[in-house]
Design an enzyme around this catalytic site. Structure first.
Site: not given
Ligand code: NAD
Length: 468
Positions: A94, A106
């Protein structure tokens, strides 16, 4: 306990499909796909009643091709190693798509937030941060978390405070983004992901050829849409879609789903839910059976904004929406993707569409490192210059501007305006970039977005000669 890497495998499947359109060495592609560092932590929580509970969390740094690594922190019962790895990998791709110079990361804690008091959540957050500090998984130059499902400004403020107390360094505020403005946050971050979702869908709807293929008019105005999840991303996406003239006809939340083809007033619905604790029974809407039924309802655009695997083999055949705007991460399984694609639906993929959050997080991080608010130096200078130009226009014509016109025309850009302009520029340019690749290779937008990131990340690895 053995881990079932299902979600991570799904991300890799999409990667592999796209990698066929590139010429990188197999080993280099393998390096791009793997997660560089996976941290699993467990720690005790003393609950308000004095009992002790073991809490489990993860932080995954998928890629160090750029530093810091960047990615949200999720509080949910779905959190596990597979989910965190998949989401970290998606972050790498992304960031590359929207040209944000970060590696992907994450984090997550496996808890049902509604079962804990505010002070218990604070203790969990601070202890998790302490674990990240001790293991070197947080820092303005190494790994910078942000909000995700189940977390927001308050958790980010606790993370920053814990980090700064233990690392009282100049750039400590840049260790996390999505903070309250009073704690080094930036105007426009809270709404950024949803606003980016709106910009992306609006840009897709401008494409006359695509809209004709779908049997739709160009533009966003008048299109009907359904949102799953009225949290940060879902609410803001729905808000900007509604403001642009699209009609919200269906909503799903944990308590169930509602539908009204005449349109649902979003702000009144939010007020109603605050008051009654449910969306069911809201003004003129029809309750559908269960929380998933509305995904199959009649609409032009479906926006899943909750969790992964929501559009799957069991419901994909019944989904009627012509456009799927993936606001959530991984909402569509690969099987569902194929079913929807076969039916001719336009899927605007997560690895592009929800990148508005990380884009504005990047701006926040830059603000923290530069220690100055965007617009602080130039705003007044711009306003003075515009006023001088307007005065010249007044002098050479009969036109006198009212105070209101003067105020509007001579407005300099403040922090919010600059952030919003940077976000729009990023989302619109990136859409056109992946759309070009889609046409060039005759693939769908998801594959095009993956090709785009593999090319960008691959070139960085190649330029390093071989691995560092
Ligand atoms: P959030 O916690 O603010 O909101 C999620 C909402 O979805 C909640 O209101 C929850 O009750 C609802 N929900 C959960 N399961 C549901 C279901 N089965 N049906 C209907 N509603 C359901 O989370 P968020 O920050 O809005 O994140 C939503 C998604 O967007 C996640 O996939 C997240 O990874 C992704 N995302 C978030 C950001 C961000 O900046 N917050 C950035 C990029 C991507």
């Amino acid at each position: 306990m053995s881990v079932d890497y299902k979600f991570f495998a799904q991300v890799n499947k999409a990667f592999d499909k796209a990698a066929e359109y590139t010429n990188f060495d197999k080993g280099l592609l393998a390096q791009m796909k793997i997660c560089n560092d996976v941290l699993h932590v467990t720690f005790p929580l003393e609950k308000d009643d004095g009992s002790i509970e073991v809490i489990e969390g993860w932080r995954v740094e998928h890629s160090h091709h750029k530093l810091p690594a960047k990615g949200g922190i999720r509080y949910a019962m779905t959190v596990n190693e597979d989910e965190t790895m998949a989401l970290a990998a998606l972050m790498t791709y992304k960031c590359a798509v929207v040209n944000v110079p970060f590696g992907g990361a994450k984090g997550g804690i496996r808890i049902d937030k509604s079962k804990y008091s505010k002070s218990e959540i604070e203790r969990i957050t601070r202890r998790y941060t302490y674990e990240l500090i001790r293991k070197n998984f947080i820092g303005p130059g190494s790994d910078v978390p942000a909000p995700d499902y189940g977390t927001g400004e308050v958790e980010m403020a606790w993370i920053m405070d814990t980090y700064r107390q233990l690392n009282p360094e100049l750039n400590a505020e840049g260790c996390v983004t999505g903070k309250p403005i009073s704690q080094g946050g930036i105007r426009g971050r809270k709404e950024a992901t949803g606003r980016g979702v709106y910009f992306g869908i609006a840009e897709a709807c401008q494409n006359k050829q695509d809209m004709e293929m779908l049997g739709l008019e160009s533009g966003i105005e008048g299109k009907t849409f359904v949102v799953q999840g009225l949290g940060n991303v879902g609410y803001h996406a729905a808000k900007y879609m509604s403001e642009a003239g699209a009609r919200l006809v269906g909503v799903a939340e944990l308590e169930g789903s509602i539908y009204d083809e005449n349109g649902i007033d979003l702000e009144k619905l939010v007020e109603y839910r605050k008051d009654k604790g449910t969306i069911i029974g809201f003004d003129g809407t029809r309750e559908l059976e269960g929380r998933y039924q509305v995904l199959e309802a009649e609409c032009d655009i479906l926006i899943p904004a909750a969790l992964e695997n929501q559009l799957n083999e069991s419901n994909a055949h019944n989904i009627k929406a012509k456009i799927i705007g993936e606001a959530a991460n991984g909402p569509t399984t690969s099987e569902a993707h194929e079913i929807l694609k076969k039916r001719g639906a336009l899927i605007i993929p997560d690895n592009y569409l929800n990148a508005g959050g990380v884009t504005v997080s990047y701006f926040e991080w830059l603000k923290n490192l530069s220690h100055v608010r965007f617009g602080r130096l130039g705003k007044r200078f711009e306003e003075t210059s515009y006023r001088k130009i307007l005065n010249v226009i007044e002098n050479i014509s009969d036109r006198k501007f009212t105070d209101e016109e003067m105020g509007y025309l001579a407005q300099g850009a403040g922090e919010y305006e600059l952030v919003d302009s940077g976000l729009a520029e990023t989302m619109i340019n990136s859409y056109n970039e992946i759309n070009e690749l889609r046409k060039k290779h005759d693939v769908d937008l998801r594959t095009a977005a993956f090709i785009n990131s593999i090319e960008k990340v691959g070139r960085i690895y190649e330029s390093m000669g071989i691995f560092p």
